[in-house]
Motif scaffolding. Structure first.
Motif, PDB file in Angstrom:
ATOM      1  N   SER A  57       0.832  -1.205   0.000  1.00  0.00           N
ATOM      2  CA  SER A  57       0.000   0.000   0.000  1.00  0.00           C
ATOM      3  C   SER A  57       0.863   1.250   0.000  1.00  0.00           C
ATOM      4  O   SER A  57       1.846   1.349   0.724  1.00  0.00           O
ATOM      5  CB  SER A  57      -0.901  -0.021   1.244  1.00  0.00           C
ATOM      6  N   VAL A  71      -2.879  12.801   3.922  1.00  0.00           N
ATOM      7  CA  VAL A  71      -3.041  11.753   2.916  1.00  0.00           C
ATOM      8  C   VAL A  71      -4.292  12.023   2.096  1.00  0.00           C
ATOM      9  O   VAL A  71      -5.388  12.176   2.655  1.00  0.00           O
ATOM     10  CB  VAL A  71      -3.146  10.361   3.586  1.00  0.00           C
ATOM     11  N   ASP A  73      -4.897  10.174  -0.928  1.00  0.00           N
ATOM     12  CA  ASP A  73      -5.241   9.000  -1.724  1.00  0.00           C
ATOM     13  C   ASP A  73      -4.377   7.833  -1.269  1.00  0.00           C
ATOM     14  O   ASP A  73      -3.251   8.044  -0.802  1.00  0.00           O
ATOM     15  CB  ASP A  73      -4.994   9.271  -3.215  1.00  0.00           C
ATOM     16  N   THR A  74      -4.875   6.625  -1.396  1.00  0.00           N
ATOM     17  CA  THR A  74      -4.050   5.443  -1.152  1.00  0.00           C
ATOM     18  C   THR A  74      -4.156   4.531  -2.376  1.00  0.00           C
ATOM     19  O   THR A  74      -5.206   4.421  -2.993  1.00  0.00           O
ATOM     20  CB  THR A  74      -4.508   4.660   0.093  1.00  0.00           C
ATOM     21  N   LEU A  75      -3.004   3.933  -2.728  1.00  0.00           N
ATOM     22  CA  LEU A  75      -2.958   3.057  -3.891  1.00  0.00           C
ATOM     23  C   LEU A  75      -2.454   1.693  -3.463  1.00  0.00           C
ATOM     24  O   LEU A  75      -1.786   1.567  -2.426  1.00  0.00           O
ATOM     25  CB  LEU A  75      -2.027   3.647  -4.958  1.00  0.00           C
ATOM     26  N   GLY A  76      -2.754   0.698  -4.260  1.00  0.00           N
ATOM     27  CA  GLY A  76      -2.342  -0.656  -3.905  1.00  0.00           C
ATOM     28  C   GLY A  76      -2.027  -1.486  -5.128  1.00  0.00           C
ATOM     29  O   GLY A  76      -1.702  -0.971  -6.195  1.00  0.00           O
ATOM     30  N   ASP A  79      -1.806  -0.680  -9.078  1.00  0.00           N
ATOM     31  CA  ASP A  79      -1.962   0.744  -9.405  1.00  0.00           C
ATOM     32  C   ASP A  79      -0.667   1.356  -9.927  1.00  0.00           C
ATOM     33  O   ASP A  79       0.428   0.969  -9.543  1.00  0.00           O
ATOM     34  CB  ASP A  79      -2.396   1.509  -8.159  1.00  0.00           C
ATOM     35  N   ARG A  99       3.464   2.454   2.824  1.00  0.00           N
ATOM     36  CA  ARG A  99       2.873   2.298   4.150  1.00  0.00           C
ATOM     37  C   ARG A  99       3.204   0.947   4.757  1.00  0.00           C
ATOM     38  O   ARG A  99       2.993   0.710   5.932  1.00  0.00           O
ATOM     39  CB  ARG A  99       1.360   2.435   4.071  1.00  0.00           C
ATOM     40  N   GLU A 136      -9.839   8.005 -13.645  1.00  0.00           N
ATOM     41  CA  GLU A 136     -10.386   7.312 -12.477  1.00  0.00           C
ATOM     42  C   GLU A 136     -10.062   8.051 -11.191  1.00  0.00           C
ATOM     43  O   GLU A 136     -10.907   8.167 -10.302  1.00  0.00           O
ATOM     44  CB  GLU A 136      -9.835   5.884 -12.403  1.00  0.00           C
ATOM     45  N   GLN A 139     -12.300  11.141 -11.001  1.00  0.00           N
ATOM     46  CA  GLN A 139     -13.670  10.781 -10.642  1.00  0.00           C
ATOM     47  C   GLN A 139     -13.775  10.500  -9.148  1.00  0.00           C
ATOM     48  O   GLN A 139     -14.747  10.880  -8.499  1.00  0.00           O
ATOM     49  CB  GLN A 139     -14.105   9.564 -11.473  1.00  0.00           C
ATOM     50  N   SER A 140     -12.751   9.842  -8.606  1.00  0.00           N
ATOM     51  CA  SER A 140     -12.757   9.562  -7.172  1.00  0.00           C
ATOM     52  C   SER A 140     -12.758  10.863  -6.373  1.00  0.00           C
ATOM     53  O   SER A 140     -13.491  11.016  -5.402  1.00  0.00           O
ATOM     54  CB  SER A 140     -11.539   8.708  -6.815  1.00  0.00           C
TER      55      SER A 140
ATOM     56  N   GLU B 193      -7.269   2.927   4.078  1.00  0.00           N
ATOM     57  CA  GLU B 193      -7.329   3.443   2.713  1.00  0.00           C
ATOM     58  C   GLU B 193      -7.972   4.822   2.672  1.00  0.00           C
ATOM     59  O   GLU B 193      -8.786   5.175   3.531  1.00  0.00           O
ATOM     60  CB  GLU B 193      -8.163   2.497   1.836  1.00  0.00           C
ATOM     61  N   VAL B 194      -7.624   5.562   1.636  1.00  0.00           N
ATOM     62  CA  VAL B 194      -8.257   6.855   1.372  1.00  0.00           C
ATOM     63  C   VAL B 194      -8.780   6.801  -0.054  1.00  0.00           C
ATOM     64  O   VAL B 194      -8.029   6.511  -0.979  1.00  0.00           O
ATOM     65  CB  VAL B 194      -7.253   8.017   1.532  1.00  0.00           C
ATOM     66  N   VAL B 196     -12.615   6.235  -2.667  1.00  0.00           N
ATOM     67  CA  VAL B 196     -14.023   5.857  -2.713  1.00  0.00           C
ATOM     68  C   VAL B 196     -14.201   4.347  -2.683  1.00  0.00           C
ATOM     69  O   VAL B 196     -13.285   3.592  -3.034  1.00  0.00           O
ATOM     70  CB  VAL B 196     -14.727   6.463  -3.954  1.00  0.00           C
ATOM     71  N   ARG B 203     -10.096  -4.544  -5.728  1.00  0.00           N
ATOM     72  CA  ARG B 203      -9.103  -5.479  -5.181  1.00  0.00           C
ATOM     73  C   ARG B 203      -9.722  -6.695  -4.525  1.00  0.00           C
ATOM     74  O   ARG B 203      -9.035  -7.469  -3.886  1.00  0.00           O
ATOM     75  CB  ARG B 203      -8.210  -4.747  -4.195  1.00  0.00           C
TER      76      ARG B 203
END
Lengths: 155, 285, 387
Positions: A57, A71, A73-76, A79, A99, A136, A139-140, B193-194, B196, B203
């Motif tokens: 993450s 923070v 946004d978080t990506l995983g 991504d 993270r 994307e 949009q979020s 998470e941050v 929507v 995932r």
């Protein structure tokens, strides 16, 4: 042991690139790992490398004076991190930090940029994929601006 | 203590608009504007509600609002979680232990959890939408082996506004179901998470033929979440959503909850997406 | 007292004006409140009456979109008009009523349901109105949770119907299959015969209660000439209905034209005044609101007529689901003609024409339906123009 090309062909961001493009892109990539809390990108620095997360993450944040790192946004897994390597002035627009343990593929952005200038088709394919990522993420952000969970928020 | 009818000899069926008095026996402040109550009947109890159903709760002198049950209780007790968003819900939230509240119900369609036995279950909650889904999670945990993979996704405005935050954390820690939480805006201490809720779905490993989805939250969130799960190949009949509309009777008489051809209080509030999906694309229906 | 349909061997009889008074007297003697038509404030309304003198003798009406006028007839007919702003829902489903009272005492709450309603007899009920009552029965009685008060009022009431003689230009009962002839739901039905010195009424029996009533009246057996005269009234009335609304396929027509530009056209005229919903005999939307009593321990729940034209009708926290006038007009019309079928199995419209006459800007539901039918499938393009 998988090659970078194998990893890329499995990665959802790249899926279905033609073999030649795949091999070229793989040639610009290398396996990297980040430890927890390790900084990946720093706002304002030269954007020459971008990353595809394989696992782990990553938090995107802004450093706000008086508030510290916020923070946004978080990506995983799967991504893409960073698109400023593709557009002038080629400087990162935010911070990114691991993270937890993060496995990723790092790409030499400068090298890819040069190739895209001469290979319009590759340029189109990559730009198309990044445009989708940006769409994307946008949009979020728009959805969160609506504040749909807030009391009295319009639906 | 008295719930006397004016004419005790009146043998006609009491009109379904007359509330049954219940007393508040416990009160938990969940977040700044959300309270969970336990209610016990003072006289005749209502029939036991199923998860997904709602009761009309009456703050005497102020009014009635529809509130889903937020847990299945034993005996005749009722559990409701109320968010203060208007005059009536505010009055309900201000109720202290010992206060008397009117109850009518249970009304509406339920989540139909037992019909998902043997399948993967994906539960997606947005904001206070977790309250009507909480009894579903309890049911899934209670009968865990009757279901395949169970995943709970929770979206909230900020970490402080995650309903039942401690309970969500304990579900996650139990590792009996997969739990992922995301917030619109983080605070410094937030390690989750941050972003929507539909992003969390990306995932989740989904076996479309064998997955049932249950979604509750603001209507925009319902639409985008449903779109995401449908794009993963899940059939519209297997996606259930709980809807909300102005309700003043709860029994199909006042006309306020009309949504095109359906009455949300009677044909819902839980609907399969195949029924309401096309209607939700119509603006101001 | 459920209505027992009449046996077929009840022959029609004829009564005169004094026989009509006998009928009213018998109803009052039975402990009933008799509601009948009377002239007040320039309209024929339904009020409590006790004498034939209170009926609108010699009055007719002229109705058009946005227009209602009483007109003097050249005769003394007692029922020579058609429907006015009132419908019988004013008594079966009163505009304001108390559903229950609550009193908080030391240990709990005492809840008292509404008192028993009066026993009614309705005089002058038209065929379209009987159809409207049957429609409201499906909503309020033949439902999972019947409205106890409505059921009590309605099931105990007696209906003295009248066959229309002079339809208005706004009537379209023939298109909706509800009139002008009274066929069912009545205890007695009267046809006014104006072929003599004073009005006479052919009385047909519709139920055993009606038959019992007729026994108490001074009546003559209806002669073949009487029956012919009545039949002439019925066919003249049917021929006199000129407005039409083709009802076939209207349900799917409206369901597939939710984005038709006609909704914008009508919305530009509609004031959202809610007149149509108030005069409509089938509209049943209601608010259930609490009102405090004199002391803080007392409260009451009131049921009041509501209208889908009100912006806050669809309000939930954050806002109303139907904000625009366009969406509210569309809601009313599509509910009345289309989604009523989905919810209750019939149309919600009986063709009485009240909404047309009482709309201040003269919007005509039949005209709106025809306009959409003529341009079925039209939608707005992004710039707002029709395409």
């Amino acid at each position: 042991m998988k090659t970078i090309a194998d990893l890329i062909s499995e990665h959802k961001f790249f899926g279905e690139l033609d073999q030649e493009s795949l091999e070229f892109v793989a040639g610009c990539g290398s396996n990297v790992h980040f430890a927890p809390q390790e900084r990946i990108l720093t706002e304002g620095e030269a954007a020459n490398t971008f990353y595809m997360i394989r696992s782990g993450s990553v938090a995107l944040s802004f450093f706000v004076p008086g508030r510290g790192a916020v923070v946004i946004d978080t990506l995983g897994d799967g991504d893409a991190v960073g698109w400023s390597w593709l557009f002038p002035p080629y400087r990162w627009q935010f911070d990114a930090e691991a993270r937890e343990d993060v496995a990723a593929i790092a790409f030499d952005g400068a090298c890819l940029r040069t190739k895209c200038d001469s290979d319009a088709r590759l340029g189109y394919l990559l730009t198309q994929r990044f445009a989708r990522v940006i769409l994307e993420r946008l949009q979020s952000v728009r959805m969160r601006m609506l504040d749909v969970y807030g009391a009295g928020a319009p639906r | 203590m008295s719930t006397a009818l004016a004419h005790p000899a009146d043998t006609r069926v009491t009109d379904a608009m007359v509330p049954a008095p219940y007393r508040v026996t416990s009160r938990v402040q969940e977040t700044a504007d959300t309270v969970t109550f336990t209610l016990v009947p003072l006289a005749q109890p209502i029939a036991p509600p199923l998860s997904g159903q709602f009761n009309m709760l009456c703050a005497f002198g102020v009014g009635e609002v529809p509130i889903s049950i937020s847990a299945i209780e034993t005996g005749d007790r009722l559990r409701h979680t109320v968010r203060a968003v208007g005059a009536i819900s505010q009055a309900l939230c201000a109720s202290e232990i010992g206060a008397v509240i009117g109850v009518r119900g249970p009304f509406g369609t339920d989540w139909g959890v037992t019909s998902a036995m043997g399948r993967d279950v994906l539960v997606v909650a947005g904001g206070i939408g977790l309250a009507p889904l909480r009894p579903v999670v309890h049911e899934l945990l209670h009968n865990r082996r009757q279901f395949r993979r169970v995943t709970l996704l929770v979206g909230a405005r900020t970490p402080e506004e995650i309903p039942f935050r401690g309970e969500v954390a304990s579900w996650e820690a139990s590792a009996r179901i997969t739990v992922r939480t995301t917030v619109d805006t983080a605070t410094p201490a937030w390690k989750g998470e941050v972003g929507v809720v539909p992003k969390l779905i990306e995932r989740v490993a989904i076996d479309p033929e064998f997955t049932t989805v249950m979604i509750c939250g603001p209507e925009i969130m319902l639409r985008f979440t449903a779109a995401e799960v449908l794009s993963r190949g899940i059939a519209a009949e297997q996606v259930r959503v709980s809807m909300e509309r102005n309700m003043q009777c709860g029994i199909g008489r006042c006309g306020h909850c009309q949504f095109g051809p359906v009455l949300v209080c009677t044909h819902g509030p839980v609907f399969p997406w195949s029924r309401v999906g096309p209607l939700l694309t119509r603006r101001e229906l | 007292m459920a209505r027992t349909p009449a046996h077929t061997d009840h022959h029609p009889v004829v009564i005169d004006r004094s026989g009509l008074q006998e009928l009213i007297d018998a109803l009052i003697a039975d402990g009933r409140t008799v509601i009948g038509p009377t002239v007040r404030d320039g309209a024929v309304v339904y009020e409590e009456i006790a004498t034939v003198e209170e009926l609108p003798a010699g009055w007719g009406d002229e109705q058009a979109p946005g227009q209602y006028r009483l007109q003097r007839r050249s005769d003394d007919a007692l029922f020579g008009y058609v429907v006015g702003p009132d419908s019988w829902k004013r008594y079966l489903f009163p505009p304001v009523s108390v559903t229950w009272r609550a009193e908080q005492n030391g240990d709990g709450v005492a809840i008292t349901p509404a008192p028993e309603p009066p026993r009614y007899a309705f005089l002058g009920v038209r065929a379209c109105e009987l159809a409207a009552i049957a429609i409201q029965d499906r909503v309020l009685v033949h439902a999972a949770y019947p409205d106890r008060d409505y059921a009590a009022r309605r099931e105990d009431a007696l209906f003295i119907a009248v066959n229309c003689s002079t339809p208005a230009a706004t009537c379209f009962c023939t298109s909706m299959g509800t009139g002008p002839r009274v066929r069912a739901g009545h205890d007695l039905s009267l046809t006014e015969l104006l072929d003599g010195p004073g009005p006479r009424f052919l009385v047909e029996v519709g139920s055993e209660n009606g038959a019992a009533l007729v026994e108490k009246l001074t009546a003559n057996h209806a002669s073949p000439a009487d029956r012919e005269a009545a039949a002439a009234v019925w066919s003249a009335a049917e021929a006199g209905v000129t407005k039409t609304m083709p009802a076939d396929g209207i349900r799917s027509l409206l369901s597939r034209n939710l984005e038709h530009p006609r909704w914008d056209t009508v919305a530009a005229r509609c004031l959202a005044c809610a007149n149509c919903t108030m005069v409509c005999p089938t509209c049943f939307c209601a608010d259930f609101r609490e009102a405090g009593g004199l002391s803080p321990q007392e409260s009451e729940q009131h049921r009041t007529w509501a209208s889908c034209f009100a912006v806050d009708h669809s309000y939930i926290h954050g806002g109303s689901m139907r904000m625009s006038g366009r969406s509210r007009y569309r809601q009313w019309m599509t509910h009345k003609l289309a989604t009523w079928h989905d919810q209750f199995g019939t149309s919600g419209c009986v063709g009485c024409g009240r909404c047309i006459a009482w709309c201040p800007v003269g919007i005509d539901i039949t005209e709106e339906a025809a306009a959409i039918r003529a341009t079925d499938g039209l939608t707005r393009n992004p710039t707002g123009a029709a395409r």
